[in-house]
Write an enzyme that holds these catalytic residues in place. Structure first.
Site, PDB file in Angstrom:
ATOM      1  N   CYS A   1     -18.679  -0.228   8.530  1.00 31.28           N
ATOM      2  CA  CYS A   1     -18.937   0.427   9.820  1.00 31.28           C
ATOM      3  C   CYS A   1     -20.196  -0.090  10.500  1.00 31.28           C
ATOM      4  O   CYS A   1     -20.123  -0.666  11.587  1.00 31.28           O
ATOM      5  CB  CYS A   1     -19.016   1.931   9.621  1.00 31.28           C
ATOM      6  SG  CYS A   1     -17.404   2.591   9.206  1.00 31.28           S
TER       7      CYS A   1
ATOM      8  N   GLY B   1     -24.928  -1.902   4.633  1.00 30.12           N
ATOM      9  CA  GLY B   1     -23.709  -2.709   4.601  1.00 30.12           C
ATOM     10  C   GLY B   1     -22.534  -1.811   4.910  1.00 30.12           C
ATOM     11  O   GLY B   1     -22.683  -0.785   5.571  1.00 30.12           O
TER      12      GLY B   1
ATOM     13  N   ALA C   1     -35.743   3.252   2.396  1.00 28.40           N
ATOM     14  CA  ALA C   1     -35.906   1.796   2.520  1.00 28.40           C
ATOM     15  C   ALA C   1     -35.168   1.118   1.374  1.00 28.40           C
ATOM     16  O   ALA C   1     -34.985   1.697   0.299  1.00 28.40           O
ATOM     17  CB  ALA C   1     -37.382   1.452   2.476  1.00 28.40           C
TER      18      ALA C   1
ATOM     19  N   ASN D   1     -23.582   5.575  15.283  1.00 29.45           N
ATOM     20  CA  ASN D   1     -23.719   4.591  14.205  1.00 29.45           C
ATOM     21  C   ASN D   1     -24.899   3.655  14.467  1.00 29.45           C
ATOM     22  O   ASN D   1     -25.643   3.304  13.549  1.00 29.45           O
ATOM     23  CB  ASN D   1     -22.424   3.783  14.059  1.00 29.45           C
ATOM     24  CG  ASN D   1     -21.439   4.462  13.121  1.00 29.45           C
ATOM     25  OD1 ASN D   1     -21.686   5.566  12.650  1.00 29.45           O
ATOM     26  ND2 ASN D   1     -20.319   3.831  12.865  1.00 29.45           N
TER      27      ASN D   1
ATOM     28  N   GLU E   1     -18.130   7.042   3.666  1.00 25.57           N
ATOM     29  CA  GLU E   1     -17.425   6.701   2.438  1.00 25.57           C
ATOM     30  C   GLU E   1     -18.219   7.266   1.265  1.00 25.57           C
ATOM     31  O   GLU E   1     -19.445   7.312   1.303  1.00 25.57           O
ATOM     32  CB  GLU E   1     -17.290   5.188   2.297  1.00 25.57           C
ATOM     33  CG  GLU E   1     -16.239   4.643   3.240  1.00 25.57           C
ATOM     34  CD  GLU E   1     -16.080   3.135   3.128  1.00 25.57           C
ATOM     35  OE1 GLU E   1     -16.346   2.572   2.054  1.00 25.57           O
ATOM     36  OE2 GLU E   1     -15.686   2.531   4.135  1.00 25.57           O
TER      37      GLU E   1
ATOM     38  N   LYS F   1       0.828  -1.199   0.000  1.00 24.34           N
ATOM     39  CA  LYS F   1       0.000   0.000   0.000  1.00 24.34           C
ATOM     40  C   LYS F   1       0.871   1.261   0.000  1.00 24.34           C
ATOM     41  O   LYS F   1       0.637   2.214  -0.737  1.00 24.34           O
ATOM     42  CB  LYS F   1      -0.902  -0.017   1.242  1.00 24.34           C
ATOM     43  CG  LYS F   1      -2.273   0.562   0.998  1.00 24.34           C
ATOM     44  CD  LYS F   1      -3.025   0.663   2.289  1.00 24.34           C
ATOM     45  CE  LYS F   1      -4.201  -0.276   2.313  1.00 24.34           C
ATOM     46  NZ  LYS F   1      -4.950  -0.165   3.567  1.00 24.34           N
TER      47      LYS F   1
ATOM     48  N   PHE G   1     -16.634  10.807  11.755  1.00 18.81           N
ATOM     49  CA  PHE G   1     -18.031  10.600  11.335  1.00 18.81           C
ATOM     50  C   PHE G   1     -18.198  10.661   9.822  1.00 18.81           C
ATOM     51  O   PHE G   1     -19.313  10.776   9.321  1.00 18.81           O
ATOM     52  CB  PHE G   1     -18.930  11.646  12.004  1.00 18.81           C
ATOM     53  CG  PHE G   1     -18.947  11.524  13.508  1.00 18.81           C
ATOM     54  CD1 PHE G   1     -19.695  10.539  14.132  1.00 18.81           C
ATOM     55  CD2 PHE G   1     -18.193  12.381  14.294  1.00 18.81           C
ATOM     56  CE1 PHE G   1     -19.702  10.400  15.519  1.00 18.81           C
ATOM     57  CE2 PHE G   1     -18.197  12.254  15.683  1.00 18.81           C
ATOM     58  CZ  PHE G   1     -18.954  11.263  16.298  1.00 18.81           C
TER      59      PHE G   1
ATOM     60  N   ARG H   1     -17.077  -4.257   1.251  1.00 15.16           N
ATOM     61  CA  ARG H   1     -17.105  -4.987   2.524  1.00 15.16           C
ATOM     62  C   ARG H   1     -18.537  -4.997   3.093  1.00 15.16           C
ATOM     63  O   ARG H   1     -19.172  -3.959   3.192  1.00 15.16           O
ATOM     64  CB  ARG H   1     -16.119  -4.362   3.503  1.00 15.16           C
ATOM     65  CG  ARG H   1     -14.669  -4.568   3.060  1.00 15.16           C
ATOM     66  CD  ARG H   1     -13.693  -3.834   3.936  1.00 15.16           C
ATOM     67  NE  ARG H   1     -13.879  -2.403   3.905  1.00 15.16           N
ATOM     68  CZ  ARG H   1     -13.214  -1.551   4.681  1.00 15.16           C
ATOM     69  NH1 ARG H   1     -12.342  -1.999   5.544  1.00 15.16           N
ATOM     70  NH2 ARG H   1     -13.433  -0.260   4.590  1.00 15.16           N
TER      71      ARG H   1
ATOM     72  N   LEU I   1     -33.830   7.606   5.934  1.00 17.22           N
ATOM     73  CA  LEU I   1     -35.165   7.003   5.915  1.00 17.22           C
ATOM     74  C   LEU I   1     -35.434   6.403   4.532  1.00 17.22           C
ATOM     75  O   LEU I   1     -36.560   6.389   4.067  1.00 17.22           O
ATOM     76  CB  LEU I   1     -36.225   8.044   6.259  1.00 17.22           C
ATOM     77  CG  LEU I   1     -36.338   8.438   7.744  1.00 17.22           C
ATOM     78  CD1 LEU I   1     -37.473   9.418   7.955  1.00 17.22           C
ATOM     79  CD2 LEU I   1     -36.558   7.197   8.627  1.00 17.22           C
TER      80      LEU I   1
END
Ligand code: UDX
Length: 446
Positions: free
Chosen positions: A278, A275, A270, A226, A155, A35, A152, A345, A268
């Protein structure tokens, strides 16, 4: 200010680039040599809007550099951010071995005062352990302060979020640490920097709130934030199930709920569930933290269960439209766990693909940014160059990520290419009426 960033994952890299951008001298270190090689060659290991530009600009100016040796990063720096990973263990607890290892290393190589800041999301009371570790393994003559400074950022909009936060949260008992951090974040607090996102930022007269608490409270605020957001998503997903059973419309219901200022319209939406690296892991970790304190956090267990059930629901929706899934070709649009990132992820798409494979379906897929990462970890899929190639010959398309590219598809062309024009819109990006008018079999959420 001279700053070291230990760990260049999503949080560390964005933190390092943004702190260099606002004028600090930053050295980023990681034990992953490949990296660091990449970063030293000027390549960016993740896709994050604006990050490339910041890395190039600030390495060119000499304010940002990368190294493999922790001593090289820590020695010249007054402030050291710990940004290493805290992945989930099989028990659901956060694995803090990297945090401990790095704390020991910082203690070993320090020969002057250091303010050590935990930025990785960690369980409440971790700061206390970091403090103890520095004291035990460090030289008696060296003074250390420890602070918690949870991140906070989201991504996909991490650079924007870092530079325009709702609040800057500091957990520390030390006056000196508080003063250093206030100075470090001053350009952001007072909105005095050249914004790489907007150019000229919409100016706000108000300073960004700079909140100082004890370390335990800061750590708890992060996990509680979270978990609350995840609860909001599971709540609206549960309401969407009731909408389906009663003939109500989730988009209208979300809008109606969200206009209440006490609730707010964000989070809100749906869909097929949350995923990413975090929410799923932090929720699990928070449930374990509560358990260890003797509190059974049933509310959060239910939040998790509702989210897990979303995947089964997608498969059931596909089955009730297509009947037998075995041998059918299903296209997946979107692999990343959310738009504007290449992160897969804990992405719902991966679980959906796994379940489709278990049913014997043939899966084709496309994502604007996450193909590379998926290809290496998930074989047995036909990876396509664009959404139209996915649609060709497919008997169903499942929208897993609400990329703008999918909102603007040539749906006439998609319909012609499909063997059967069935769309399962897992993110509710299309208008039901129009889709039916165009002749699609259309199923959405709620
Ligand atoms: C989250 C927090 O928002 C951020 O503050 C923290 O620092 C890291 O974790 P992130 O995981 O990057 O950020 O993405 P976020 O935008 O919060 O979305 C998380 C998941 O929830 C995504 O899978 C998204 O698709 C899903 N989601 C979000 C919904 O399903 N509905 C919503 O209304 C909002």
């Amino acid at each position: 200010m001279d700053i070291a960033i230990i760990g260049v994952g999503y949080v560390g890299l964005v933190t390092g680039a943004c702190l260099a951008e606002i004028g600090h001298t930053v050295i980023c270190q990681d034990s992953d040599e490949l990296k660091i090689d990449m970063l030293q060659r000027g390549e960016t290991p993740i896709y994050e809007p604006h990050l490339d530009d910041l890395l190039q600009k600030n390495t060119a100016s000499g304010r940002l550099s990368f190294c493999k040796d922790i001593e090289e990063a820590v020695k010249p720096s007054e402030v050291v951010f710990i940004c290493v990973g805290t992945p989930p263990l099989d028990t659901g607890d956060a694995d803090l071995s990297a945090v401990e290892m790095v704390s020991k290393e910082i203690a070993r190589v320090s020969d002057s005062y250091k303010l050590v800041i935990e930025k990785s999301t960690v369980p409440v009371q971790t700061g206390g352990w970091v403090e103890k570790t520095l004291r035990i393994y460090g030289s008696k003559d060296i003074e250390f302060d420890v602070a918690s400074n949870p991140e906070f950022t989201r991504e996909g909009s991490a650079v924007y979020d870092f530079l325009h936060p709702d609040r800057i949260l500091i957990g520390t008992q030390s006056e000196r640490a508080r003063a250093i951090l206030r100075e470090l974040y001053a350009p952001i607090i007072h909105r005095r920097f050249n914004c790489p996102v907007h150019g000229a930022c919409p100016q706000s007269a108000e300073d960004v709130p700079f909140i100082v608490t004890d370390i335990n409270s800061a750590e708890l605020i992060k996990h509680a934030s979270n978990s609350f957001l995840a609860a909001k998503i599971s709540f609206i997903n549960a309401i969407s199930d009731i909408c389906e059973k009663t003939g109500a419309n989730i988009k209208d219901v979300s809008y109606g709920i969200g206009l209440d200022k006490r609730i707010g319209k964000d989070f809100l939406y749906a869909g097929i569930g949350f995923g990413g690296f975090c929410f799923p892991k932090d929720l699990q970790a928070f449930i374990r933290i509560a358990e260890k304190c003797g509190y059974d956090f049933k509310l959060l267990k239910e939040v998790q269960q509702i989210n897990d059930d979303r995947i089964t629901q997608v498969i059931e929706k596909a089955r009730s439209a297509l009947w037998i899934l075995k041998g059918k070709t299903i296209g997946i649009l979107g692999l990343a766990f959310k738009p504007n990132t290449d992160d897969i992820r804990f992405a719902p798409s991966l679980e959906i693909i796994k379940r489709l494979h278990d049913e014997g379906a043939i899966v084709k897929a496309y994502d604007p940014k996450a193909m590379e990462k998926t290809r290496t970890g998930l074989p047995g899929i036909e990876y396509c160059k664009d959404p139209y190639e996915v649609a060709r010959g497919a008997e169903g398309l499942v929208i897993c990520t609400e990329w703008d590219e999918f909102r603007n598809l040539d749906l006439e062309r998609i319909k012609k290419l499909m063997k059967r024009p069935f769309i399962l819109d897992g993110r509710n990006i299309y208008d039901r009426g129009k889709m039916l008018e165009w002749g699609f079999e259309y199923v959405s959420i709620g």
